[in-house]
Design an enzyme around this catalytic site. Sequence first.
Site, PDB file in Angstrom:
ATOM      1  N   ASP A 112      -1.056  -5.837   8.822  1.00  0.00           N
ATOM      2  CA  ASP A 112      -1.980  -4.754   8.504  1.00  0.00           C
ATOM      3  C   ASP A 112      -3.268  -5.428   8.063  1.00  0.00           C
ATOM      4  OD1 ASP A 112      -3.486  -2.694   7.542  1.00  0.00           O
ATOM      5  OD2 ASP A 112      -1.899  -1.806   6.308  1.00  0.00           O
ATOM      6  N   TRP A 158       0.863  -1.181   0.000  1.00  0.00           N
ATOM      7  CA  TRP A 158       0.000   0.000   0.000  1.00  0.00           C
ATOM      8  C   TRP A 158       0.904   1.237   0.000  1.00  0.00           C
ATOM      9  CZ3 TRP A 158      -2.126   2.603   4.870  1.00  0.00           C
ATOM     10  CH2 TRP A 158      -3.114   3.553   4.547  1.00  0.00           C
ATOM     11  N   LYS A 195     -13.312   0.143   6.166  1.00  0.00           N
ATOM     12  CA  LYS A 195     -14.074  -0.475   5.073  1.00  0.00           C
ATOM     13  C   LYS A 195     -15.173  -1.372   5.603  1.00  0.00           C
ATOM     14  CE  LYS A 195     -10.106   0.503   3.000  1.00  0.00           C
ATOM     15  NZ  LYS A 195      -9.021   1.033   3.828  1.00  0.00           N
TER      16      LYS A 195
HETATM   17  C1  LIG Z   1      -3.497  -2.068   3.497  1.00  0.00           C
HETATM   18  C2  LIG Z   1      -4.212  -0.877   4.056  1.00  0.00           C
HETATM   19  N1  LIG Z   1      -3.976  -0.472   5.314  1.00  0.00           N
HETATM   20  C3  LIG Z   1      -4.606   0.586   5.848  1.00  0.00           C
HETATM   21  C4  LIG Z   1      -5.535   1.289   5.118  1.00  0.00           C
HETATM   22  C5  LIG Z   1      -6.206   2.488   5.739  1.00  0.00           C
HETATM   23  O1  LIG Z   1      -6.897   2.237   6.877  1.00  0.00           O
HETATM   24  P1  LIG Z   1      -7.516   3.483   7.665  1.00  0.00           P
HETATM   25  O2  LIG Z   1      -8.490   4.142   6.757  1.00  0.00           O
HETATM   26  O3  LIG Z   1      -8.154   2.874   8.854  1.00  0.00           O
HETATM   27  O4  LIG Z   1      -6.363   4.373   7.990  1.00  0.00           O
HETATM   28  C6  LIG Z   1      -5.804   0.906   3.795  1.00  0.00           C
HETATM   29  C7  LIG Z   1      -6.713   1.601   2.892  1.00  0.00           C
HETATM   30  O5  LIG Z   1      -7.127   2.674   2.927  1.00  0.00           O
HETATM   31  C8  LIG Z   1      -5.130  -0.202   3.265  1.00  0.00           C
HETATM   32  O6  LIG Z   1      -5.357  -0.615   2.018  1.00  0.00           O
END
Ligand SMILES: Cc1ncc(COP(=O)(O)O)c(C=O)c1O
Length: 313
Positions: free
Chosen positions: A96, A14, A132
């Site tokens: 993650d 990411w 999500k």
């Molecule tokens: C792998 C990954 N980790 C974390 C996030 C973000 O999470 P948060 O919106 O809770 O910061 C995302 C996507 O937005 C993601 O794809």
Amino acid sequence: MAGARTIHVPDPSWGNHGHIFRSAGLEVQNYAYLDHRTGTTLDFDGMRAALSGLPRGSVVLLHACAHNPTGIDPSGEQWQELAELFAGRGLVALFDSAYQGYASGDLDADAASVRAFEAAGVLPVACQSYAKSLGLYGERIGAVNFVCASREEAEAVLSTVKQTIVRPAYSSPPLHGARLAAEALAPSTASVSAPAGGSTPLSPRRQVLGDAALFAQWRGELRGMANRVHRMRVLLADALRAEGAPSPDGGDWGHVVDQIGMFAYTGLSASHVDSLRERHHVYLTRDGRMSMAAMKPADIEYVARAVRSVLAE
Ligand SMILES: Cc1ncc(COP(=O)(O)O)c(C=O)c1O
């Protein structure tokens, strides 16, 4: 993990991971993940070799499910092998987990990776986002979970995390989102009619995670969402085949169906993506990642035609 100066993240990962870890003062190194020969599959041999070569105590980021951006996850057997590798080599697993329940539609199936590590005797750290899965993007809903060997260790970790991270960074977490997650956004009692049989109307304030009925409803909604995304994958792959579009990896677009989560890692190049945007108003990130969650059945034929057309250029 104490004293770690480097974090190992998959290639690719990411886009925000690098920014987050560098701004926390860590050096970011990549380990093999995507098979760059196909552009659409996992390089498990490369991944195993890279991780086997790391010194004990190295911190390794893993995507618990629905790897972003590729949508390519290790299989159950591969997770098992990785868990044993981590246990044997004393590596620290930082998961993650941003898509639990959203990937396969099953909260337990999507947690299998983390649980395999725990069962193998690794003490994983899991960073969990509910943005999500609860549809609460703007509310900052998440948690970091440390699996500890004993109560004493857990108390020491909690106290260290509070003193060194929580207090200097944000002090108290945003509560509004957590309350939305814990308390259902149920309609007011006045607008809910008692079901036939005269059972009690819904209370306007019940916990989604703590209330059996709401929890079951949420699980059903996650399943519906994941099934819909999977259906878009099947329809798109069928349409691309029907158009006679050549798959960039030399296959038959099966990767679009096999990958999991919101995204398809199509294998399209940056110049294909540019042409899709400029000529057809179809928008992907320049690594060829397409949002399957944004796709509707009515879009499929247009998108498949556009892809065929840019591949023929
Ligand atoms: C792998 C990954 N980790 C974390 C996030 C973000 O999470 P948060 O919106 O809770 O910061 C995302 C996507 O937005 C993601 O794809």
